[in-house]
Design an enzyme around this catalytic site. Structure first.
Site, PDB file in Angstrom:
ATOM      1  N   GLU A 178       0.929  -1.191  -0.111  1.00 14.56           N
ATOM      2  CA  GLU A 178       0.055   0.067  -0.062  1.00 14.56           C
ATOM      3  C   GLU A 178       0.901   1.114   0.108  1.00 14.56           C
ATOM      4  O   GLU A 178       0.994   1.868   1.104  1.00 14.56           O
ATOM      5  CB  GLU A 178      -1.166   0.026   1.261  1.00 14.56           C
ATOM      6  CG  GLU A 178      -1.992  -1.220   0.969  1.00 14.56           C
ATOM      7  CD  GLU A 178      -2.901  -1.548   2.270  1.00 14.56           C
ATOM      8  OE1 GLU A 178      -2.863  -0.658   3.055  1.00 14.56           O
ATOM      9  OE2 GLU A 178      -3.875  -2.495   2.044  1.00 14.56           O
ATOM     10  N   GLU A 384     -11.613 -10.416   9.012  1.00 11.45           N
ATOM     11  CA  GLU A 384     -10.177  -9.691   9.012  1.00 11.45           C
ATOM     12  C   GLU A 384      -9.450 -10.738   9.855  1.00 11.45           C
ATOM     13  O   GLU A 384     -10.106 -11.321  11.032  1.00 11.45           O
ATOM     14  CB  GLU A 384     -10.465  -8.443   9.637  1.00 11.45           C
ATOM     15  CG  GLU A 384      -9.180  -7.915  10.154  1.00 11.45           C
ATOM     16  CD  GLU A 384      -8.290  -7.585   8.878  1.00 11.45           C
ATOM     17  OE1 GLU A 384      -8.573  -6.825   8.072  1.00 11.45           O
ATOM     18  OE2 GLU A 384      -7.126  -8.225   9.090  1.00 11.45           O
ATOM     19  N   HIS A 452      -7.953  -8.635   1.029  1.00  6.44           N
ATOM     20  CA  HIS A 452      -7.270  -7.480   1.173  1.00  6.44           C
ATOM     21  C   HIS A 452      -6.073  -7.867   1.882  1.00  6.44           C
ATOM     22  O   HIS A 452      -5.923  -8.839   2.422  1.00  6.44           O
ATOM     23  CB  HIS A 452      -8.098  -6.567   2.069  1.00  6.44           C
ATOM     24  CG  HIS A 452      -8.966  -5.860   1.090  1.00  6.44           C
ATOM     25  ND1 HIS A 452      -9.130  -4.334   1.345  1.00  6.44           N
ATOM     26  CD2 HIS A 452      -9.866  -6.029   0.282  1.00  6.44           C
ATOM     27  CE1 HIS A 452     -10.109  -3.976   0.533  1.00  6.44           C
ATOM     28  NE2 HIS A 452     -10.509  -4.987  -0.066  1.00  6.44           N
ATOM     29  N   GLU A 453      -5.086  -7.010   1.693  1.00  7.93           N
ATOM     30  CA  GLU A 453      -3.582  -7.086   2.019  1.00  7.93           C
ATOM     31  C   GLU A 453      -3.149  -8.620   1.812  1.00  7.93           C
ATOM     32  O   GLU A 453      -2.688  -9.624   2.405  1.00  7.93           O
ATOM     33  CB  GLU A 453      -3.434  -7.138   3.524  1.00  7.93           C
ATOM     34  CG  GLU A 453      -3.587  -5.827   4.247  1.00  7.93           C
ATOM     35  CD  GLU A 453      -5.112  -5.561   4.566  1.00  7.93           C
ATOM     36  OE1 GLU A 453      -5.791  -6.393   4.825  1.00  7.93           O
ATOM     37  OE2 GLU A 453      -5.665  -4.316   4.054  1.00  7.93           O
ATOM     38  N   GLU A 471      -7.181  -6.580  -3.011  1.00  5.02           N
ATOM     39  CA  GLU A 471      -6.462  -5.123  -2.725  1.00  5.02           C
ATOM     40  C   GLU A 471      -5.107  -5.003  -3.222  1.00  5.02           C
ATOM     41  O   GLU A 471      -5.019  -5.422  -4.405  1.00  5.02           O
ATOM     42  CB  GLU A 471      -6.968  -4.653  -1.103  1.00  5.02           C
ATOM     43  CG  GLU A 471      -6.490  -3.071  -1.133  1.00  5.02           C
ATOM     44  CD  GLU A 471      -6.662  -3.033   0.530  1.00  5.02           C
ATOM     45  OE1 GLU A 471      -6.874  -1.845   0.850  1.00  5.02           O
ATOM     46  OE2 GLU A 471      -5.853  -3.870   1.299  1.00  5.02           O
ATOM     47  N   GLU A 477      -9.440   3.636   0.717  1.00  4.85           N
ATOM     48  CA  GLU A 477      -9.307   3.937   2.281  1.00  4.85           C
ATOM     49  C   GLU A 477      -8.353   4.988   2.353  1.00  4.85           C
ATOM     50  O   GLU A 477      -8.546   5.711   3.495  1.00  4.85           O
ATOM     51  CB  GLU A 477      -9.003   2.441   2.806  1.00  4.85           C
ATOM     52  CG  GLU A 477      -7.621   1.955   2.556  1.00  4.85           C
ATOM     53  CD  GLU A 477      -7.474   0.496   3.069  1.00  4.85           C
ATOM     54  OE1 GLU A 477      -8.249   0.165   3.889  1.00  4.85           O
ATOM     55  OE2 GLU A 477      -6.375   0.012   2.848  1.00  4.85           O
TER      56      GLU A 477
HETATM   57  C1  NOJ Z   1      -7.898  -3.253   5.930  1.00  3.18           C
HETATM   58  C2  NOJ Z   1      -8.877  -3.148   4.624  1.00  3.18           C
HETATM   59  O1  NOJ Z   1      -8.308  -2.655   3.158  1.00  3.18           O
HETATM   60  C3  NOJ Z   1     -10.104  -2.451   4.744  1.00  3.18           C
HETATM   61  O2  NOJ Z   1     -11.057  -2.504   3.457  1.00  3.18           O
HETATM   62  C4  NOJ Z   1     -10.826  -3.057   5.830  1.00  3.18           C
HETATM   63  O3  NOJ Z   1     -12.002  -2.173   6.113  1.00  3.18           O
HETATM   64  C5  NOJ Z   1      -9.918  -2.977   7.137  1.00  3.18           C
HETATM   65  N1  NOJ Z   1      -8.629  -3.739   6.787  1.00  3.18           N
HETATM   66  C6  NOJ Z   1     -10.633  -4.045   8.074  1.00  3.18           C
HETATM   67  O4  NOJ Z   1     -10.468  -5.177   8.008  1.00  3.18           O
HETATM   68 CA    CA Z   2      -5.809  -2.207   3.101  1.00  4.02          CA
END
Ligand code: NOJ
Ligand code: CA
Length: 678
Positions: A178, A384, A452-453, A471, A477
């Site tokens: 990122e 997450e 994501h990540e 992502e 974000e």
């Molecule tokens: C990072 C993610 O890119 C984002 O979309 C998410 O809301 C947060 N982590 C929480 O999981």
């Molecule tokens: Ca992210």
């Protein structure tokens, strides 16, 4: 189906030739423009690449270093080679294009040590018109069984010093891709991520990346400093420093060298798909690209919290409000973040263990899922992990089975962590194995993934078309809280030619409240984090930044009654054809895409901080048919900094002979729907 073509199958047996006398082996792409040469020099194995008779890569080393065994690098000889040609076409269940032609020539080179352990391996090269791929194969043999690779010695030794657009691979806490892109000569690179896009001094484009990453670490590229033009594969490590643990027979991912004459010729990038095995999902009818909304932006604006409390976003009531909004506006999915136990320690050092089944008391998951179903909308579950891999894997089967029982067909996951599973690189073989396990488990429960990540995309979606999007770059974000004020206006014009060449990105476009009044009750000041685009550019991103799961990221109240919301409702997420009409890396890009299911086209144009007037020929339309263009443009005076909200909607008749003038404001864009005239 792929089939060997009978036009060309040849076998060369070279085992008797003395080392010094071996002739280089040659391989050419079907159009003859890309040529690979493979040869042994002083006992080392080298490959070189030419394009149009000019050197792209000078002889570049191949081989490995091991822990506990001598390197596979010296006293090598080519002992045999086979060549073959292939030509087939496959249809994607979804994608930037419906059909992909895989036409290539292959050269399989057998290599053996001439002394010592006398180990053997093969390198398989494939030459396509759009680039080269090669991979190592280590057959089972007495002196090479279990192994630990300490370094892969693959080099890319450039004939000139191209300009590279890069992000670093080795910065603590920025290690999750990122970052903002920089441009500079290859000779100044330290360690960078792929896809690595470059322009040579003769004006051609090259992208180094990898394909079919299954049981191996992610590969970065390391420069040598000192003005060197050589990049070397640099593998992400296990916690103890070992790069790859394996046992023969074994194969590495493909190393890919994509080529194009123009920047606009780089996309859509299909080379990686051609180098992945065909789909393992026999009936992909449950896999459906869709647009979604979600309980998400409110957390990033600090209006809501992920954890329970007075500002909790994921309440039953709020979720139903989003479901109603989605149903009214034709969205397929609703993402709900912060629904499950475990968010107390998010982004802190005091991690709680996430629970992927039990929800906070104010969120009734079965009731919300049933409500969604009754409205024809699907919930997107959010997982997450913060890199707690063991905790996630323990719950995987039960959680996915539970989601399936609730009619949930998609998951957005997250790996906000610098290392995973107790000190392994976020990108190492340990993490690659985990991600594969998740993809395959999800497939068994009819679940699509938005990661994501992530580990970067290496074309997995060909084999596992439930691996939808990721992502893996700075997304929207950062415009909510990025310390440097959010993404600069050129950012998306970089992403298109770099990150997106790997695969789809869940960028989450569509913020209308560009000055983020929703959070502060006042427009944010220019130095604060806010969205550094015009409104029309937010719309254009739906066409430019491809994602089969595509979010409308803003709060529903910012869309209600907004005339420009019509475009987000109308725009497609699955494409028959993609045509990049024009573009310059970091400056601007114009993309046209035809939908799969209708005779509708969409055009998106975006620019960096410079205003520009571009022209676009609509000659991609079928001749003789009449269409209407619905145009969402920057209004006169629009500007990403001073007047980002100024836009204008208009309509005009168009056909294949039309030239459109696209006036883009500084930081602006234009989004067009082209539909058949009635
Ligand atoms: C990072 C993610 O890119 C984002 O979309 C998410 O809301 C947060 N982590 C929480 O999981
Ligand atoms: Ca992210």
């Amino acid at each position: 189906m792929r089939f060997p073509c009978s036009r060309m199958v040849l076998t060369l047996v070279l085992c008797a030739a003395p080392l010094a006398a071996q002739q280089p082996l040659q391989l050419a792409s079907p159009d003859g423009r890309n040529r690979v040469t493979v040869q042994v020099r002083d006992g080392g194995l080298f490959y070189a690449v030419q394009r149009d008779g000019r050197v792209l890569l000078l002889p570049s080393r191949l081989g490995f270093e091991f822990r506990g065994a001598p390197p596979l690098r010296d006293s090598l000889a080519i002992t045999g080679a086979t060549a073959a040609a292939f030509d087939s076409t496959f249809t994607q269940p979804w994608g930037e294009v419906a059909r992909v032609r895989d036409q290539h020539h292959e050269l399989r080179v057998a290599v053996a040590e001439q002394g010592g352990l006398r180990r053997r391996f093969e390198v398989v090269f494939r030459a396509f018109d759009d680039g080269i791929g090669f991979r190592y194969e280590l057959p089972a043999q007495p002196n090479l069984g279990d192994f630990e690779i300490q370094e892969e010695l693959t080099e890319f030794s450039f004939g000139d010093n191209p300009t590279a657009w890069w992000i670093a691979s080795d910065r603590p806490r920025l290690d999750r891709s990122e970052q903002l892109y920089s441009a500079g000569p290859l000779s100044t690179l330290d360690s960078v991520q792929t896809p690595l896009t470059m322009r040579t001094t003769t004006g051609g484009y090259v992208v180094l990346h990898e394909a079919d990453l299954v049981d191996y670490p992610r590969t970065f590229l390391a420069g040598r400093g000192m003005e060197s033009r050589v990049l070397r594969a640099a593998l992400a490590p296990w916690a103890d420093g070992v790069k790859v643990r394996g046992r023969t027979p074994f194969q590495s991912p493909w190393r890919t060298i994509q080529v194009a004459d123009r920047a606009a010729g780089l996309a859509p990038a299909l080379l990686g798909l051609k180098l992945n095995p065909p789909s393992r999902i026999a009936n992909p009818s449950w896999i459906r690209p869709m647009k979604y909304v979600g309980i998400w932006w409110g957390m990033h604006l600090n209006l809501n919290t992920w954890k329970a409390g007075p500002q909790h976003g994921a309440t039953t009531e709020n979720a139903k409000r989003y479901i109603d909004f989605a149903a009214r506006n034709g969205f397929g999915g609703v993402l709900v973040e912060g629904w499950n136990l475990g968010w107390g320690g998010y982004l802190s050092d005091q991690l709680e263990q996430f629970d992927f089944i039990r929800s906070y008391p104010d969120y009734d998951l079965p009731a919300v899922a049933a409500y969604a179903k009754s409205k024809g909308v699907e919930l997107i579950a959010h997982n997450e992990t913060q890199g707690q891999i063991a905790n996630y894997e323990q719950q995987l089967e039960a959680a996915y089975r539970y989601y399936q029982s609730l009619g949930i067909h998609s998951i957005k996951s997250g790996y906000v962590a610098d290392t995973v599973g107790g000190g392994h690189s976020h990108y190492g073989q340990f993490a690659v194995r985990h991600h594969r396990k998740v993809i395959e488990t999800a497939a068994r429960y009819d679940i699509m993934l938005d990661v994501h990540e992530p580990i970067h995309d290496t074309g997995e979606r060909r084999t596992w078309p439930n691996m939808m999007t990721r992502e893996g770059a700075r997304g929207q974000e950062y415009n909510a809280w990025g310390a440097e004020g959010g993404n600069p206006p050129e950012h998306e014009t970089m992403l298109f030619f770099t990150r997106l060449l790997g695969g789809p990105m869940d960028f989450t476009p569509g913020i209308f409240d560009l000055l983020i009044q929703s959070a502060n009750g006042r427009p944010r000041a220019p130095e604060e984090a806010r969205v550094r685009t015009t409104l029309a550019k937010q719309l254009a991103l739906y066409v430019v930044l491809y994602s089969p799961l595509q979010m409308a990221a803003d709060l529903p109240q910012n869309y209600e009654g907004h005339p420009a919301f019509r475009f987000i409702r109308d725009v497609a997420v699955d494409w028959d054809t993609t045509a990049v009409l024009d573009g310059r890396i970091g400056d601007y890009v114009v993309v046209a895409r035809k939908t799969r299911d209708r005779d509708d086209w969409f055009l998106g144009a975006i620019t960096d901080e410079e205003g520009r007037t571009l022209t676009a020929s609509l000659d991609f339309l079928p001749a003789g048919r009449r269409y209407v263009a619905e145009i969402y443009a920057d209004a006169p005076g629009a500007h990403w900094l001073s007047a980002p909200l100024e836009y204008a909607i208009s309509e005009r008749p168009v056909d294949a002979t039309t030239w459109l003038e696209l006036k883009l404001a500084p930081g602006g864009g234009q989004a067009i729907r082209i539909r058949p005239a009635n």
